[in-house]
Design a protein around this motif. Structure first.
Motif, short mmCIF file in Angstrom:
data_model
loop_
_atom_site.label_atom_id
_atom_site.label_comp_id
_atom_site.label_asym_id
_atom_site.label_seq_id
_atom_site.Cartn_x
_atom_site.Cartn_y
_atom_site.Cartn_z
N SER A 197 0.82 -1.21 0.00
CA SER A 197 0.00 0.00 0.00
C SER A 197 0.86 1.26 0.00
N PRO A 198 0.30 2.36 -0.49
CA PRO A 198 1.03 3.64 -0.45
C PRO A 198 1.39 4.05 0.99
N GLU A 199 0.56 3.67 1.94
CA GLU A 199 0.83 4.04 3.34
C GLU A 199 2.11 3.37 3.84
N VAL A 200 2.31 2.10 3.51
CA VAL A 200 3.52 1.39 3.94
C VAL A 200 4.73 1.98 3.22
N GLN A 201 4.59 2.28 1.93
CA GLN A 201 5.70 2.89 1.19
C GLN A 201 6.05 4.25 1.79
N ALA A 202 5.04 5.00 2.21
CA ALA A 202 5.29 6.29 2.86
C ALA A 202 6.05 6.10 4.16
N LEU A 203 5.75 5.03 4.91
CA LEU A 203 6.49 4.74 6.14
C LEU A 203 7.95 4.44 5.82
N PHE A 204 8.20 3.67 4.75
CA PHE A 204 9.58 3.39 4.34
C PHE A 204 10.32 4.69 4.04
N CYS A 205 9.69 5.55 3.26
CA CYS A 205 10.34 6.82 2.90
C CYS A 205 10.60 7.67 4.13
N GLU A 206 9.63 7.73 5.03
CA GLU A 206 9.81 8.51 6.26
C GLU A 206 10.93 7.92 7.10
N LEU A 207 10.96 6.61 7.23
CA LEU A 207 11.98 5.95 8.02
C LEU A 207 13.37 6.21 7.47
N LEU A 208 13.51 6.15 6.16
CA LEU A 208 14.83 6.27 5.55
C LEU A 208 15.23 7.72 5.28
N ASP A 209 14.36 8.66 5.59
CA ASP A 209 14.68 10.08 5.45
C ASP A 209 15.61 10.47 6.60
N GLU A 210 16.71 11.08 6.27
CA GLU A 210 17.70 11.42 7.30
C GLU A 210 17.19 12.45 8.31
N ASN A 211 16.07 13.10 8.02
CA ASN A 211 15.51 14.10 8.93
C ASN A 211 14.52 13.51 9.93
N THR A 212 14.23 12.22 9.81
CA THR A 212 13.30 11.57 10.73
C THR A 212 13.99 11.38 12.08
N SER A 213 13.29 11.74 13.14
CA SER A 213 13.88 11.61 14.48
C SER A 213 14.12 10.14 14.81
N ARG A 214 15.05 9.91 15.73
CA ARG A 214 15.34 8.53 16.15
C ARG A 214 14.11 7.88 16.78
N ALA A 215 13.38 8.65 17.56
CA ALA A 215 12.18 8.11 18.22
C ALA A 215 11.15 7.68 17.17
N ARG A 216 10.93 8.52 16.18
CA ARG A 216 9.96 8.18 15.13
C ARG A 216 10.47 6.98 14.31
N ALA A 217 11.76 6.95 14.00
CA ALA A 217 12.32 5.83 13.25
C ALA A 217 12.13 4.52 14.00
N LEU A 218 12.34 4.55 15.31
CA LEU A 218 12.15 3.36 16.13
C LEU A 218 10.68 2.92 16.11
N GLU A 219 9.79 3.89 16.19
CA GLU A 219 8.35 3.60 16.16
C GLU A 219 7.98 2.94 14.83
N ILE A 220 8.50 3.46 13.73
CA ILE A 220 8.20 2.90 12.41
C ILE A 220 8.78 1.50 12.29
N ARG A 221 10.03 1.31 12.73
CA ARG A 221 10.67 -0.01 12.66
C ARG A 221 9.87 -1.04 13.47
N GLU A 222 9.38 -0.66 14.63
CA GLU A 222 8.57 -1.57 15.44
C GLU A 222 7.29 -1.95 14.71
#
Length: 91
Positions: free
Chosen positions: A14-39
């Motif tokens: 889905s586009p939503e999951v792809q958006a999560l991938f992009c957000e996760l791999l964006d260097e501007n995403t906070s560590r806390a948010r990246a951890l939340e997405i990875r979980e």
């Protein structure tokens, strides 16, 4: 990264999951948010595998480009095209 064996979230492409991938791999995403997405992604085996493949491709591109930065407009166009492309790795 732990994930449920055989579990599939049903929204893997889905586009939503792809958006999560992009957000996760964006260097501007906070560590806390990246951890939340990875979980969140870790709950689905297929999403976890897609994320691993995405990280491999991005690492290869970084290595090949030697740190060169594309102009922002080109980066956006490439990001859109990547999000439309599904890579299947066979073993």
């Amino acid at each position: 990264m732990e994930h449920a064996q055989g579990h599939n979230c049903g929204a893997c492409t889905s586009p939503e999951v792809q958006a999560l991938f992009c957000e996760l791999l964006d260097e501007n995403t906070s560590r806390a948010r990246a951890l939340e997405i990875r979980e969140h992604i870790a709950q689905c085996q297929e999403c976890s595998e897609r994320l691993a493949a995405e990280e491999i491709v991005r690492a290869m591109v970084r290595k090949c480009c030697g740190g060169a930065q594309a102009p922002e407009q080109l980066r956006q166009k490439i990001t859109i095209e990547i999000s439309r492309t599904e890579v299947r790795w066979t073993q």
